[in-house]
Write an enzyme that holds these catalytic residues in place. Structure first.
Site, PDB file in Angstrom:
ATOM      1  N   LYS A 169       0.832  -1.203   0.000  1.00 46.51           N
ATOM      2  CA  LYS A 169       0.000   0.000   0.000  1.00 46.51           C
ATOM      3  C   LYS A 169       0.870   1.258   0.000  1.00 46.51           C
ATOM      4  O   LYS A 169       0.603   2.209  -0.741  1.00 46.51           O
ATOM      5  CB  LYS A 169      -0.935  -0.003   1.223  1.00 46.51           C
ATOM      6  CG  LYS A 169      -2.033  -1.075   1.143  1.00 46.51           C
ATOM      7  CD  LYS A 169      -2.817  -1.210   2.449  1.00 46.51           C
ATOM      8  CE  LYS A 169      -3.813  -2.374   2.362  1.00 46.51           C
ATOM      9  NZ  LYS A 169      -4.588  -2.569   3.596  1.00 46.51           N
TER      10      LYS A 169
ATOM     11  N   ASP B 228     -10.849   3.125   4.621  1.00 47.52           N
ATOM     12  CA  ASP B 228     -11.182   1.693   4.574  1.00 47.52           C
ATOM     13  C   ASP B 228     -12.691   1.471   4.503  1.00 47.52           C
ATOM     14  O   ASP B 228     -13.141   0.360   4.204  1.00 47.52           O
ATOM     15  CB  ASP B 228     -10.672   0.991   5.844  1.00 47.52           C
ATOM     16  CG  ASP B 228      -9.350   0.282   5.613  1.00 47.52           C
ATOM     17  OD1 ASP B 228      -9.152  -0.252   4.503  1.00 47.52           O
ATOM     18  OD2 ASP B 228      -8.536   0.250   6.556  1.00 47.52           O
TER      19      ASP B 228
ATOM     20  N   GLN C  71      -4.268  -1.187   9.829  1.00 45.97           N
ATOM     21  CA  GLN C  71      -4.264  -2.520   9.219  1.00 45.97           C
ATOM     22  C   GLN C  71      -4.863  -3.553  10.184  1.00 45.97           C
ATOM     23  O   GLN C  71      -4.534  -3.580  11.372  1.00 45.97           O
ATOM     24  CB  GLN C  71      -2.822  -2.899   8.832  1.00 45.97           C
ATOM     25  CG  GLN C  71      -2.690  -4.203   8.084  1.00 45.97           C
ATOM     26  CD  GLN C  71      -3.325  -4.203   6.689  1.00 45.97           C
ATOM     27  OE1 GLN C  71      -3.543  -3.150   6.091  1.00 45.97           O
ATOM     28  NE2 GLN C  71      -3.640  -5.379   6.189  1.00 45.97           N
TER      29      GLN C  71
HETATM   30  N1  GUN Z   1      -6.686  -6.485   6.346  1.00 46.70           N
HETATM   31  C1  GUN Z   1      -7.026  -7.197   5.240  1.00 46.70           C
HETATM   32  N2  GUN Z   1      -7.616  -6.401   4.326  1.00 46.70           N
HETATM   33  C2  GUN Z   1      -7.650  -5.165   4.865  1.00 46.70           C
HETATM   34  C3  GUN Z   1      -8.131  -3.900   4.382  1.00 46.70           C
HETATM   35  O1  GUN Z   1      -8.686  -3.754   3.285  1.00 46.70           O
HETATM   36  N3  GUN Z   1      -7.958  -2.863   5.233  1.00 46.70           N
HETATM   37  C4  GUN Z   1      -7.380  -2.991   6.455  1.00 46.70           C
HETATM   38  N4  GUN Z   1      -7.261  -1.915   7.220  1.00 46.70           N
HETATM   39  N5  GUN Z   1      -6.931  -4.136   6.927  1.00 46.70           N
HETATM   40  C5  GUN Z   1      -7.049  -5.208   6.119  1.00 46.70           C
END
Ligand code: GUN
Length: 290
Positions: free
Chosen positions: A59, A126, A103
């Site tokens: 990311k 998110d 995350q």
């Molecule tokens: N863990 C797995 N997928 C995601 C996501 O799209 N966002 C976040 N914050 N954590 C994740």
């Protein structure tokens, strides 16, 4: 005579991502050339989960490539809820931070819902805050849609996959993908079924699907005999089996029956990251009044 080799249409998330990211990059370049600061995303990682580290790394790299500034907060596993809430409060108050991503999963001693509730809905790129989930229920365009569902929607739309009136079957009812995706597919006027761990016979549902989307993390769960001839198959799973990355779908089997299918890797994964960039840009535009 040899059986003709049938290849389904590959839903290429990598290629589509590259073109969308190119456009994002141009838009940001336009703003910064006019003297605006770049969009800024705060990325918070608690603990040492190796998969999470890889996702967060991807990311941050993607942000950097399009001109989004990413601020990295790597906190130790034993961080307390209080400490994490203090960081979030500080990021909420910082006008130069447009988006906040914590995350998941968090270590088990930190209650996930309390953390999500603490993030300002305006910075919740998110789309996990109940206010944004509520906007998804209410079909309000001004919310943030969770990244994997949004990425899948963009991918299907790009390839002209009709959703209206179609049977969409989602395998997996998780908070990050299955549940919000079911709302988004309803928004697109599909007839949606969601299968989960308590579903009596998953293949009863999957065999009916015009569009089958699997998000379980169980490698090769979806076999050819569970798929309707001519279906569109979307594979959200990413599992490590030995030294290979495989999806929920047994690609080699299912490719003989599907009309279209996402590869793993190179399908949904890059689209999730692209959706995060789009959500961050949306938060930035709003925050800056652009
Ligand atoms: N863990 C797995 N997928 C995601 C996501 O799209 N966002 C976040 N914050 N954590 C994740």
């Amino acid at each position: 005579m040899e059986k003709a080799l049938k290849m389904p249409l590959l839903l290429d998330g990598k290629a589509l991502s590259e073109s969308i990211r190119g456009r994002i990059s141009e838009e940001i370049e336009e703003y910064t050339s006019r003297g605006f600061r770049p969009p800024t995303l705060a990325v918070v990682l608690v603990g040492e989960d190796p998969a999470s580290k890889v996702y967060v790394g991807n990311k941050k790299k993607a942000c950097q490539k399009v001109g989004i500034r990413s601020l990295s907060y790597e906190l130790p596993y034993n961080t307390t809820l209080q400490e994490l809430l203090e960081l979030i409060a500080q990021l909420n108050a910082d006008e130069e931070v447009d988006g906040i991503l914590v995350q998941l999963p968090l270590p088990p001693h930190i209650p996930q819902q309390e953390v999500i509730l603490a993030i300002s809905p305006k910075k919740d790129v998110d789309g996990f805050h109940p206010e944004n989930m509520g906007r998804l229920v209410a079909r309000l365009e001004d919310g943030f849609i969770p990244c994997t569902p949004l990425g899948i929607d963009i991918l299907l739309n790009h390839y002209g996959v009709e959703l209206k009136g179609k049977d969409v079957v989602i395998v997996g009812a998780g908070f990050i993908v299955g549940r919000p995706l079911s709302l988004l597919m309803l928004w697109r006027d599909a007839t949606v079924s969601v299968c989960h761990i308590h579903t009596k016979d998953i293949s009863e549902y999957t065999k009916r699907a015009d569009i089958l989307i699997s998000a379980t993390g169980v490698p090769h769960l979806i076999k050819a005999n569970m798929v309707k001839e001519g279906a569109v198959v979307v594979d959200v799973g990413i599992s490590r089996v030995g030294d290979r990355i495989v999806g929920d779908v047994d690609f080699e089997e299912v490719k003989e029956k599907a009309f279209a299918i996402t590869p793993v890797p190179g399908g949904v994964g890059p689209m999730t990251v692209t959706a995060l960039l789009l959500n961050t840009l949306k938060a930035y535009r709003r925050n800056m009044g652009l």
